[in-house]
Design a protein around this motif. Structure first.
Motif, PDB file in Angstrom:
ATOM      1  N   SER A  62       4.846   6.105   2.239  1.00 28.35           N
ATOM      2  CA  SER A  62       3.743   5.176   1.983  1.00 28.35           C
ATOM      3  C   SER A  62       2.457   5.636   2.659  1.00 28.35           C
ATOM      4  O   SER A  62       1.359   5.384   2.170  1.00 28.35           O
ATOM      5  CB  SER A  62       4.118   3.772   2.476  1.00 28.35           C
ATOM      6  OG  SER A  62       5.192   3.252   1.718  1.00 28.35           O
TER       7      SER A  62
ATOM      8  N   GLY B 148       4.693  -6.256   5.513  1.00 32.75           N
ATOM      9  CA  GLY B 148       3.538  -5.568   6.065  1.00 32.75           C
ATOM     10  C   GLY B 148       3.874  -4.332   6.873  1.00 32.75           C
ATOM     11  O   GLY B 148       3.045  -3.826   7.635  1.00 32.75           O
TER      12      GLY B 148
ATOM     13  N   ASP C 281      -0.777   2.559   4.788  1.00 31.52           N
ATOM     14  CA  ASP C 281      -1.319   3.745   4.132  1.00 31.52           C
ATOM     15  C   ASP C 281      -1.682   4.806   5.174  1.00 31.52           C
ATOM     16  O   ASP C 281      -1.412   4.641   6.373  1.00 31.52           O
ATOM     17  CB  ASP C 281      -2.525   3.382   3.261  1.00 31.52           C
ATOM     18  CG  ASP C 281      -3.701   2.825   4.071  1.00 31.52           C
ATOM     19  OD1 ASP C 281      -3.758   3.041   5.304  1.00 31.52           O
ATOM     20  OD2 ASP C 281      -4.569   2.178   3.459  1.00 31.52           O
TER      21      ASP C 281
ATOM     22  N   LYS D 138      -3.463   1.076   7.461  1.00 33.72           N
ATOM     23  CA  LYS D 138      -3.690  -0.267   6.905  1.00 33.72           C
ATOM     24  C   LYS D 138      -2.509  -0.658   6.022  1.00 33.72           C
ATOM     25  O   LYS D 138      -1.968   0.173   5.284  1.00 33.72           O
ATOM     26  CB  LYS D 138      -4.960  -0.278   6.053  1.00 33.72           C
ATOM     27  CG  LYS D 138      -6.172   0.247   6.801  1.00 33.72           C
ATOM     28  CD  LYS D 138      -6.886  -0.830   7.535  1.00 33.72           C
ATOM     29  CE  LYS D 138      -8.149  -0.262   8.144  1.00 33.72           C
ATOM     30  NZ  LYS D 138      -9.091  -1.274   8.552  1.00 33.72           N
ATOM     31  N   ALA D 139      -2.129  -1.918   6.089  1.00 31.73           N
ATOM     32  CA  ALA D 139      -1.016  -2.389   5.264  1.00 31.73           C
ATOM     33  C   ALA D 139      -1.340  -2.197   3.785  1.00 31.73           C
ATOM     34  O   ALA D 139      -2.470  -2.448   3.343  1.00 31.73           O
ATOM     35  CB  ALA D 139      -0.730  -3.861   5.555  1.00 31.73           C
ATOM     36  N   LEU D 140      -0.365  -1.710   3.029  1.00 31.09           N
ATOM     37  CA  LEU D 140      -0.572  -1.522   1.588  1.00 31.09           C
ATOM     38  C   LEU D 140      -0.921  -2.851   0.933  1.00 31.09           C
ATOM     39  O   LEU D 140      -0.287  -3.876   1.196  1.00 31.09           O
ATOM     40  CB  LEU D 140       0.692  -0.958   0.942  1.00 31.09           C
ATOM     41  CG  LEU D 140       1.154   0.440   1.364  1.00 31.09           C
ATOM     42  CD1 LEU D 140       2.342   0.876   0.510  1.00 31.09           C
ATOM     43  CD2 LEU D 140       0.030   1.459   1.276  1.00 31.09           C
ATOM     44  N   LYS D 141      -1.909  -2.815   0.064  1.00 29.90           N
ATOM     45  CA  LYS D 141      -2.325  -4.041  -0.625  1.00 29.90           C
ATOM     46  C   LYS D 141      -1.539  -4.259  -1.909  1.00 29.90           C
ATOM     47  O   LYS D 141      -1.383  -5.391  -2.362  1.00 29.90           O
ATOM     48  CB  LYS D 141      -3.824  -3.982  -0.931  1.00 29.90           C
ATOM     49  CG  LYS D 141      -4.699  -4.008   0.314  1.00 29.90           C
ATOM     50  CD  LYS D 141      -6.175  -3.984  -0.047  1.00 29.90           C
ATOM     51  CE  LYS D 141      -7.032  -4.022   1.210  1.00 29.90           C
ATOM     52  NZ  LYS D 141      -8.495  -3.972   0.876  1.00 29.90           N
ATOM     53  N   GLU D 142      -1.069  -3.163  -2.488  1.00 25.38           N
ATOM     54  CA  GLU D 142      -0.285  -3.261  -3.721  1.00 25.38           C
ATOM     55  C   GLU D 142       1.086  -2.625  -3.506  1.00 25.38           C
ATOM     56  O   GLU D 142       1.195  -1.589  -2.841  1.00 25.38           O
ATOM     57  CB  GLU D 142      -0.998  -2.562  -4.876  1.00 25.38           C
ATOM     58  CG  GLU D 142      -2.315  -3.222  -5.266  1.00 25.38           C
ATOM     59  CD  GLU D 142      -2.941  -2.559  -6.480  1.00 25.38           C
ATOM     60  OE1 GLU D 142      -2.291  -1.651  -7.061  1.00 25.38           O
ATOM     61  OE2 GLU D 142      -4.064  -2.937  -6.837  1.00 25.38           O
ATOM     62  N   LYS D 143       2.087  -3.251  -4.075  1.00 27.00           N
ATOM     63  CA  LYS D 143       3.441  -2.716  -3.943  1.00 27.00           C
ATOM     64  C   LYS D 143       3.509  -1.345  -4.601  1.00 27.00           C
ATOM     65  O   LYS D 143       3.098  -1.177  -5.761  1.00 27.00           O
ATOM     66  CB  LYS D 143       4.441  -3.676  -4.599  1.00 27.00           C
ATOM     67  CG  LYS D 143       5.897  -3.286  -4.417  1.00 27.00           C
ATOM     68  CD  LYS D 143       6.792  -4.350  -5.040  1.00 27.00           C
ATOM     69  CE  LYS D 143       8.256  -3.978  -4.906  1.00 27.00           C
ATOM     70  NZ  LYS D 143       9.135  -5.008  -5.521  1.00 27.00           N
TER      71      LYS D 143
END
Length: 336
Positions: free
Chosen positions: A97, A310, A314, A318-323
């Motif tokens: 990820s 969460g 990336d 930062k936490a991925l916004k989209e799966k």
């Protein structure tokens, strides 16, 4: 040197043309490197069996199992220092990820081997909600808090506990009562504790809201797989033969593992007991007979859980916004 090797050496000495042919065959064998995720243990047994029994050689491969070091196996694979590596599923999902070139190609373990563990005499701990307010001996990752909070809250608790980061010394701390609970691999630390006579109880993650997972995987890079599909398939299939042998011939496989790692594996009883736990629990070979195959639903459920929690970040942290497309994280294609 085994009796077979001695006999083989004598035969080769008496047959120079044949010896030359063997030398040429070895020279043309495809070199493959494999990185371990920890010091050698029973999760790695199929690799060592495949080396010792000639499964890799018969597949046209010259496989080198790299010594465990400070750099993680996923990092070595993603940077093409190693062709394959042993990895936890958490490592696969989090590293990929963040942008690492990784893809899982083999499931070493068919279901979760991790447990929340505590001393058996803690009568007040009847279910996970009773862990609220206690002290956890941890290993320093954000994943641990998410995991434990899920388990405790699923049981009706708040998910509030204190954490002391101890690393592998958490097991000694648990034994002497310095912490109240920790996480362990049932087929290794759990077996070791039993051999030491320690009385423990535990909670399975999957019983309390956490998706079951293939705890241990073999990963490669998309770059290597695309450039070397035949060699990759040969490696994966020979590796599966190694693990299948360990299921069917556990005693012999355990002895081979110890012989190959005499400096680090100094307790054969632990190896035998661990391998028995892996086989009795259908971890290396599922109850349905699967060896090496990754369950699509299981992989996607764990990836989805990590995304929703969460945990998947990336490349900028930062936490991925989209799966993400979790299907791109793994493939069974090289199993044949």
């Amino acid at each position: 040197m085994t009796d077979f090797t001695r006999r083989q050496a004598l035969f080769l000495a008496a047959s120079l043309p044949f010896a030359g042919a063997v030398t040429r065959a070895r020279a043309t064998a495809r070199k493959i490197t494999v990185a371990l995720d920890w010091t050698a243990n029973t999760n790695h047994i199929g690799l060592f069996v495949a080396c010792d029994k000639g499964f890799y050689r018969d597949a046209g491969l010259d496989v080198e199992i790299l010594p465990y070091g400070d750099t993680g196996s996923g990092t070595l694979v993603a940077n093409r220092v190693a062709d394959f590596g042993i990895s936890g599923s958490l490592g696969l999902f989090t590293q990929k990820s963040a942008g690492a070139d990784l893809k899982a190609v083999y499931a070493v373990v068919q279901s979760e081997t991790g447990r929340v563990v505590f001393n058996a005499d803690r009568a007040a701990i009847k279910s996970p909600k009773n862990l609220d307010g206690l002290t956890y001996g941890g290993f320093g990752s954000a994943w641990e808090n998410t995991l434990l909070q899920t388990i405790i809250r699923h049981d009706g608790g708040k998910g509030d506990f204190s954490t002391v980061t101890l690393g592998t010394s958490a097991y000694d701390a648990l034994a002497n009562g310095a912490v109240d609970f920790t996480l362990e691999v049932a087929t290794w630390e759990g077996v070791e504790a039993k051999l030491k006579g320690l009385k423990q109880r535990s909670f399975r993650y999957a019983d309390y809201g956490v998706p079951d997972e293939h705890t241990t995987l073999i990963v490669s890079s998309n770059a290597f797989l695309a450039a070397n599909p035949k060699a990759a398939a040969a490696f994966v299939r020979a590796t599966r033969a190694g693990y299948a042998f360990a299921v069917d011939h556990a005693k012999e496989a355990g002895a081979l593992l110890v012989a190959a790692n005499k400096d680090t594996l100094t307790n054969p009883a632990l190896i035998d007991a661990s391998l028995k736990a892996l086989n009795d629990g259908h971890f290396l070979k599922s109850a349905a007979g699967a060896i090496g195959t990754m369950d699509k639903a299981k992989m996607e459920a764990m990836g989805g859980y990590l995304f929703a929690s969460g945990i998947l970040l990336d490349g900028n942290g930062k936490a991925l916004k989209e799966k993400p497309d979790l299907g791109a994280y793994f493939t069974n294609a090289f199993l044949g």
